[in-house]
Design an enzyme around this catalytic site. Structure first.
Site, PDB file in Angstrom:
ATOM      1  N   GLU A 158     154.989  67.121  14.423  1.00 14.35           N
ATOM      2  CA  GLU A 158     153.560  67.202  14.083  1.00 14.35           C
ATOM      3  C   GLU A 158     153.176  66.363  12.865  1.00 14.35           C
ATOM      4  OE1 GLU A 158     152.446  71.329  13.874  1.00 14.35           O
ATOM      5  OE2 GLU A 158     153.248  71.767  15.861  1.00 14.35           O
ATOM      6  N   ASN A 199     158.121  65.156  18.091  1.00 19.78           N
ATOM      7  CA  ASN A 199     157.539  66.279  18.821  1.00 19.78           C
ATOM      8  C   ASN A 199     156.157  66.609  18.260  1.00 19.78           C
ATOM      9  OD1 ASN A 199     158.072  68.485  20.803  1.00 19.78           O
ATOM     10  ND2 ASN A 199     157.912  69.819  19.014  1.00 19.78           N
ATOM     11  N   HIS A 235     151.037  73.157  24.379  1.00 17.82           N
ATOM     12  CA  HIS A 235     150.354  74.430  24.161  1.00 17.82           C
ATOM     13  C   HIS A 235     148.946  74.265  24.732  1.00 17.82           C
ATOM     14  CE1 HIS A 235     153.586  76.119  21.858  1.00 17.82           C
ATOM     15  NE2 HIS A 235     153.558  75.128  20.976  1.00 17.82           N
ATOM     16  N   GLU A 265     157.335  72.972  24.574  1.00 13.82           N
ATOM     17  CA  GLU A 265     156.868  74.280  24.101  1.00 13.82           C
ATOM     18  C   GLU A 265     155.759  74.815  25.013  1.00 13.82           C
ATOM     19  OE1 GLU A 265     155.891  74.274  19.892  1.00 13.82           O
ATOM     20  OE2 GLU A 265     157.378  72.719  19.451  1.00 13.82           O
ATOM     21  N   ASP A 267     153.096  76.575  27.059  1.00 11.85           N
ATOM     22  CA  ASP A 267     152.443  77.839  27.375  1.00 11.85           C
ATOM     23  C   ASP A 267     150.985  77.537  27.689  1.00 11.85           C
ATOM     24  OD1 ASP A 267     151.310  77.556  24.754  1.00 11.85           O
ATOM     25  OD2 ASP A 267     152.743  78.953  23.893  1.00 11.85           O
TER      26      ASP A 267
END
Length: 369
Positions: A158, A199, A235, A265, A267
């Site tokens: 990030e 990432n 996400h 990651e 979701d």
């Protein structure tokens, strides 16, 4: 979600008969893995829910379901170096040991990140020389401890704003983009065998931010520094997701640089309580994200950010939203579970992708950075 709500959704949605599980289908589709992140028992979202552990653990260790895992928190700076030069691998080792015991691949997460830092990192007024030393020491100690265990490391996490510019973290404010070069070059020395990833979130469609990620890859490659992958955190929000075509396009843009990609990651959150409508939306989003990975040879695998709704980070960070994973509170499966499997069974992926993926891996192995 209460049992009655989950049951009513499942009763309303016709579900296919499934003869194999997520990781089994992923491998048949040419992926390396389908995995789930997990956290330390008794900590954070898992605290107070010990009654669910036995059933949760049985699912987590089933390698037909999950062939890979990631520590959601245990390897972050706050937990591994709470005081300068004082390293603690207790939480990270819990998940690393679980992966080794179960025969699952381990993605390691994360080395340099602006969030969940130990307070001493943020509160010190660093000179460039001092901060370089701190970064090198952390990467050396943490990667050295896990050397040989990690399929991949999220080396930097990030580092970008939404407009593609660099985030003003303590690392960037002191060292500029040099911190990226330092992190990756150090990581490459410590563990030459592990894959090194950048990432980030909101990299799932072409945008100024995805162009920023491309710029980071090129920055490192132009400097002769190894970078092996781009991690798309994914996400996502069920009501406003990236399309299948957008996800394929952006994955291909990263792959064009000679790196692999992964959903790291995944979701898909919805407004709670969940209902038939937003569960159908969520299923379509999972199907498209997993399907995009299957259709792009450079995409090596999918990791969901835990699998059990009560252990998700989402409700604490986004009040009024949740039900983002693939198992409800009562351990029944979301419709999205079956949608993900459908994506991996789809003819648009399948065995043709395996041959294309192998060709790309062979080409990458000959490329020098």
């Amino acid at each position: 979600m209460r049992f009655s709500v989950a049951a009513s959704i499942l009763a309303a949605v016709p579900l296919p008969v499934v003869t194999a599980q997520l990781n089994s289908h992923a491998k048949r589709a040419g992926l390396k893995y389908f995995g789930a992140a997990t956290d330390s028992p008794g900590q954070r979202e898992r605290a107070g829910l010990e009654a669910a552990y036995a059933q949760y653990d049985a699912i987590m260790r089933d390698t037909n379901e999950f062939g890979q895992t990631t520590p959601t928190n245990g390897q972050k700076w706050l937990f591994t170096e709470p005081e300068r030069g004082v390293f603690n691998f207790t939480e990270g080792d819990i998940v690393a040991s679980l992966a080794a015991k179960n025969g699952q691949m381990l993605r390691c997460h994360t080395l340099v990140w602006h969030s969940q830092l130990a307070p001493w990192v943020e509160e010190t007024e660093w000179t460039p020389e001092e901060l370089r030393s701190v970064i090198v020491e952390r990467i050396t100690e943490v990667m050295g401890h896990y050397k040989g265990q990690c399929y991949a490391w999220d080396v930097v996490n990030e580092a970008l704003n939404e407009d593609g510019t660099y985030r003003e973290s303590v690392f960037y404010n002191v060292l500029g983009e040099e911190f990226l070069k330092l992190a990756f070059s150090t990581a490459a020395k410590i563990d030459p065998e592990t894959k090194l990833y950048y990432n980030d979130y909101n990299l799932e469609k072409p945008s100024a931010k995805s162009e920023g990620a491309i710029r980071i890859v090129k920055l490192l490659q132009d400097a002769g520094i190894r970078i092996d992958g781009v991690g798309m955190q994914a996400h996502l929000v069920a009501s406003r997701p990236p399309t299948l075509d957008q996800q394929i396009s952006v994955m291909q843009s990263y792959a064009a640089l000679g790196v692999e990609v992964a959903l790291t990651e995944l979701d898909v959150r919805v407004e709670t309580p969940a209902n038939e409508t937003n569960m159908a939306q969520q299923a379509e989003v999972y199907k498209n994200s997993v399907g995009a990975c299957v259709q792009v040879p450079a995409c090596v695998g999918v990791t969901i950010w835990d699998f059990y709704d009560p252990f998700s980070w989402v409700p604490a960070v986004f009040p009024g939203e949740g039900a983002a994973l693939l198992w409800f509170d009562d351990f029944t499966k979301h419709p999205a579970y079956y949608a993900a499997i459908e994506a991996m069974k789809n003819e648009t992926g399948g065995h043709t992708c395996k041959s294309k993926r192998q060709t790309m891996e062979n080409r990458r192995s000959r490329q020098l950075y």
